[in-house]
Write a protein that holds these residues in place. Structure first.
Motif, mmCIF file in Angstrom:
data_model
loop_
_atom_site.group_PDB
_atom_site.id
_atom_site.type_symbol
_atom_site.label_atom_id
_atom_site.label_comp_id
_atom_site.label_asym_id
_atom_site.label_seq_id
_atom_site.Cartn_x
_atom_site.Cartn_y
_atom_site.Cartn_z
ATOM 1 N N VAL A 243 0.839 -1.195 0.000
ATOM 2 C CA VAL A 243 0.000 0.000 0.000
ATOM 3 C C VAL A 243 0.876 1.249 0.000
ATOM 4 C CG1 VAL A 243 -1.705 1.330 1.310
ATOM 5 C CG2 VAL A 243 -1.980 -1.141 1.062
ATOM 6 N N LEU A 244 1.888 1.278 0.844
ATOM 7 C CA LEU A 244 2.795 2.428 0.868
ATOM 8 C C LEU A 244 3.490 2.610 -0.482
ATOM 9 C CD1 LEU A 244 4.445 2.119 4.397
ATOM 10 C CD2 LEU A 244 2.804 3.831 3.626
ATOM 11 N N ALA A 245 3.902 1.513 -1.081
ATOM 12 C CA ALA A 245 4.543 1.590 -2.400
ATOM 13 C C ALA A 245 3.577 2.157 -3.428
ATOM 14 C CB ALA A 245 5.031 0.203 -2.823
ATOM 15 N N ALA A 246 2.309 1.744 -3.359
ATOM 16 C CA ALA A 246 1.309 2.243 -4.306
ATOM 17 C C ALA A 246 1.043 3.736 -4.114
ATOM 18 C CB ALA A 246 0.015 1.442 -4.163
ATOM 19 N N VAL A 247 1.069 4.198 -2.870
ATOM 20 C CA VAL A 247 0.903 5.633 -2.607
ATOM 21 C C VAL A 247 2.089 6.392 -3.194
ATOM 22 C CG1 VAL A 247 0.761 7.411 -0.825
ATOM 23 C CG2 VAL A 247 -0.518 5.284 -0.547
ATOM 24 N N GLU A 248 3.296 5.897 -2.970
ATOM 25 C CA GLU A 248 4.499 6.557 -3.478
ATOM 26 C C GLU A 248 4.535 6.584 -5.002
ATOM 27 O OE1 GLU A 248 7.710 4.437 -1.627
ATOM 28 O OE2 GLU A 248 7.236 5.240 0.352
ATOM 29 N N GLN A 249 3.985 5.559 -5.642
ATOM 30 C CA GLN A 249 3.984 5.459 -7.109
ATOM 31 C C GLN A 249 2.797 6.179 -7.739
ATOM 32 O OE1 GLN A 249 4.046 1.226 -7.668
ATOM 33 N NE2 GLN A 249 6.126 1.024 -6.872
#
Length: 71
Positions: free
Chosen positions: A48-54
């Protein structure tokens, strides 16, 4: 005579239950390193954090999730 007591209250949601309410999080949460134990706050390997950053998850939606999680 037995007294009956009724109460109503909202239970604190678990991260996994709250994540299910954010449909756009679900597929990304499945990629989390810690699986269903991930709170999606600061864990390394969080999908989820990776998706927010991307940019795949809106920062506003993520902020809403965090507010609900800490309420």
């Amino acid at each position: 005579m037995v007294a009956l007591r009724r109460e109503f209250g909202l239970m604190e949601p678990s991260p996994s239950a709250l994540t299910a309410g954010f449909r756009e999080f679900v597929a990304h949460a499945e990629r989390c390193r810690f699986g269903s134990d991930c709170s999606h706050r600061q864990e390394p390997g969080c999908g989820v954090l990776a998706a927010v950053e991307q940019g795949a998850i809106s920062p506003l939606r993520y902020a809403s999730y965090l507010r609900m999680l800490s309420a």
